[in-house]
Design a protein around this motif. Structure first.
Motif, PDB file in Angstrom:
ATOM      1  N   THR A 102      49.155  43.110  57.078  1.00 56.75           N
ATOM      2  CA  THR A 102      50.058  44.257  57.086  1.00 56.75           C
ATOM      3  C   THR A 102      51.470  43.821  57.451  1.00 56.75           C
ATOM      4  N   LEU A 103      52.430  44.637  57.068  1.00 57.07           N
ATOM      5  CA  LEU A 103      53.827  44.339  57.360  1.00 57.07           C
ATOM      6  C   LEU A 103      54.083  44.368  58.867  1.00 57.07           C
ATOM      7  N   GLU A 104      53.453  45.287  59.579  1.00 54.64           N
ATOM      8  CA  GLU A 104      53.639  45.380  61.029  1.00 54.64           C
ATOM      9  C   GLU A 104      53.167  44.106  61.729  1.00 54.64           C
ATOM     10  N   GLU A 105      52.011  43.583  61.299  1.00 54.16           N
ATOM     11  CA  GLU A 105      51.510  42.330  61.866  1.00 54.16           C
ATOM     12  C   GLU A 105      52.456  41.173  61.550  1.00 54.16           C
ATOM     13  N   ALA A 106      53.018  41.181  60.341  1.00 57.88           N
ATOM     14  CA  ALA A 106      53.947  40.123  59.939  1.00 57.88           C
ATOM     15  C   ALA A 106      55.219  40.164  60.783  1.00 57.88           C
ATOM     16  N   ILE A 107      55.718  41.350  61.065  1.00 57.25           N
ATOM     17  CA  ILE A 107      56.920  41.476  61.890  1.00 57.25           C
ATOM     18  C   ILE A 107      56.648  40.955  63.300  1.00 57.25           C
ATOM     19  N   GLU A 108      55.476  41.300  63.856  1.00 63.37           N
ATOM     20  CA  GLU A 108      55.107  40.804  65.181  1.00 63.37           C
ATOM     21  C   GLU A 108      54.984  39.279  65.185  1.00 63.37           C
ATOM     22  N   ALA A 109      54.397  38.716  64.140  1.00 64.29           N
ATOM     23  CA  ALA A 109      54.249  37.256  64.041  1.00 64.29           C
ATOM     24  C   ALA A 109      55.607  36.578  63.935  1.00 64.29           C
ATOM     25  N   ARG A 110      56.523  37.176  63.159  1.00 60.45           N
ATOM     26  CA  ARG A 110      57.866  36.599  63.019  1.00 60.45           C
ATOM     27  C   ARG A 110      58.577  36.587  64.362  1.00 60.45           C
ATOM     28  N   GLU A 111      58.494  37.693  65.094  1.00 59.66           N
ATOM     29  CA  GLU A 111      59.151  37.759  66.402  1.00 59.66           C
ATOM     30  C   GLU A 111      58.539  36.755  67.370  1.00 59.66           C
ATOM     31  N   ALA A 112      57.224  36.558  67.308  1.00 59.19           N
ATOM     32  CA  ALA A 112      56.567  35.573  68.168  1.00 59.19           C
ATOM     33  C   ALA A 112      57.051  34.161  67.841  1.00 59.19           C
ATOM     34  N   LEU A 113      57.192  33.848  66.547  1.00 55.94           N
ATOM     35  CA  LEU A 113      57.698  32.526  66.158  1.00 55.94           C
ATOM     36  C   LEU A 113      59.132  32.339  66.606  1.00 55.94           C
ATOM     37  N   ARG A 114      59.944  33.381  66.462  1.00 55.49           N
ATOM     38  CA  ARG A 114      61.341  33.287  66.889  1.00 55.49           C
ATOM     39  C   ARG A 114      61.443  33.059  68.391  1.00 55.49           C
ATOM     40  N   GLU A 115      60.633  33.766  69.164  1.00 59.49           N
ATOM     41  CA  GLU A 115      60.661  33.583  70.619  1.00 59.49           C
ATOM     42  C   GLU A 115      60.157  32.204  71.019  1.00 59.49           C
ATOM     43  N   LYS A 116      59.205  31.680  70.265  1.00 62.77           N
ATOM     44  CA  LYS A 116      58.655  30.353  70.575  1.00 62.77           C
ATOM     45  C   LYS A 116      59.692  29.260  70.351  1.00 62.77           C
ATOM     46  N   TYR A 117      60.386  29.323  69.221  1.00 60.65           N
ATOM     47  CA  TYR A 117      61.303  28.244  68.883  1.00 60.65           C
ATOM     48  C   TYR A 117      62.743  28.496  69.325  1.00 60.65           C
ATOM     49  N   TRP A 118      63.112  29.738  69.539  1.00 62.32           N
ATOM     50  CA  TRP A 118      64.454  30.081  70.021  1.00 62.32           C
ATOM     51  C   TRP A 118      64.305  30.984  71.233  1.00 62.32           C
ATOM     52  N   TYR A 178      51.352  39.296  53.554  1.00 61.48           N
ATOM     53  CA  TYR A 178      52.757  39.144  53.938  1.00 61.48           C
ATOM     54  C   TYR A 178      52.897  37.767  54.568  1.00 61.48           C
ATOM     55  N   ARG A 179      53.737  36.944  53.959  1.00 63.39           N
ATOM     56  CA  ARG A 179      53.936  35.576  54.432  1.00 63.39           C
ATOM     57  C   ARG A 179      55.159  35.514  55.337  1.00 63.39           C
ATOM     58  N   VAL A 180      54.972  34.996  56.530  1.00 63.18           N
ATOM     59  CA  VAL A 180      56.057  34.805  57.491  1.00 63.18           C
ATOM     60  C   VAL A 180      56.406  33.320  57.470  1.00 63.18           C
ATOM     61  N   SER A 181      57.681  33.016  57.287  1.00 61.56           N
ATOM     62  CA  SER A 181      58.112  31.629  57.203  1.00 61.56           C
ATOM     63  C   SER A 181      59.406  31.458  57.996  1.00 61.56           C
ATOM     64  N   VAL A 182      59.332  30.638  59.045  1.00 65.08           N
ATOM     65  CA  VAL A 182      60.497  30.350  59.882  1.00 65.08           C
ATOM     66  C   VAL A 182      60.690  28.844  59.889  1.00 65.08           C
ATOM     67  N   THR A 183      61.910  28.388  59.631  1.00 56.90           N
ATOM     68  CA  THR A 183      62.213  26.962  59.619  1.00 56.90           C
ATOM     69  C   THR A 183      62.933  26.586  60.901  1.00 56.90           C
ATOM     70  N   PHE A 184      62.444  25.547  61.560  1.00 55.75           N
ATOM     71  CA  PHE A 184      63.033  25.060  62.805  1.00 55.75           C
ATOM     72  C   PHE A 184      63.118  23.547  62.722  1.00 55.75           C
ATOM     73  N   LYS A 185      64.317  23.023  62.805  1.00 57.26           N
ATOM     74  CA  LYS A 185      64.566  21.581  62.714  1.00 57.26           C
ATOM     75  C   LYS A 185      63.920  20.977  61.477  1.00 57.26           C
ATOM     76  N   ARG A 186      64.141  21.636  60.341  1.00 56.98           N
ATOM     77  CA  ARG A 186      63.669  21.194  59.024  1.00 56.98           C
ATOM     78  C   ARG A 186      62.148  21.225  58.860  1.00 56.98           C
ATOM     79  N   VAL A 187      61.447  21.881  59.760  1.00 63.35           N
ATOM     80  CA  VAL A 187      59.996  22.021  59.649  1.00 63.35           C
ATOM     81  C   VAL A 187      59.701  23.507  59.463  1.00 63.35           C
ATOM     82  N   ARG A 188      58.973  23.828  58.413  1.00 63.54           N
ATOM     83  CA  ARG A 188      58.650  25.222  58.117  1.00 63.54           C
ATOM     84  C   ARG A 188      57.349  25.609  58.816  1.00 63.54           C
ATOM     85  N   HIS A 189      57.413  26.715  59.556  1.00 59.57           N
ATOM     86  CA  HIS A 189      56.251  27.251  60.254  1.00 59.57           C
ATOM     87  C   HIS A 189      55.886  28.552  59.559  1.00 59.57           C
ATOM     88  N   GLN A 190      54.655  28.620  59.022  1.00 53.47           N
ATOM     89  CA  GLN A 190      54.252  29.768  58.218  1.00 53.47           C
ATOM     90  C   GLN A 190      52.934  30.354  58.711  1.00 53.47           C
TER      91      GLN A 190
END
Length: 88
Positions: A67-83, A50-62
């Protein structure tokens, strides 16, 4: 620049420059197979990731998770880090 700033709403002006916080709360696209925004399925050599990809200021963080559960946790961690002011 001034004319563009006049068209922006106050919530957009309160966000960090160069980002769209509202985009985090959008629904996933119709063809999204995971059902979760910013998470896609990546199959390599018969192994599902499961690939998690969040873009912040035109830079993609992947990152990739097994597992899907781990991916959801990683996405939330990236969101909290950048927003830091992001609310679910």
């Amino acid at each position: 620049m001034r004319e563009r700033a006049k068209r922006l709403s106050q919530s957009q002006l309160d966000e960090m420059p160069g980002t769209r916080l509202a985009q985090l709360n959008d629904k996933p696209q119709k063809d999204n197979k995971t059902g979760h925004k910013n998470i896609s399925i990546d199959v390599r050599n018969g192994t599902t990731w499961y690939r998690v990809s969040v873009t912040f200021k035109r830079v993609r963080h992947q990152t990739r998770k097994r597992t899907l559960e781990e991916a959801i946790e990683a996405r939330e961690a990236l969101r909290e880090k950048y927003w830091p002011n992001y609310k679910k």
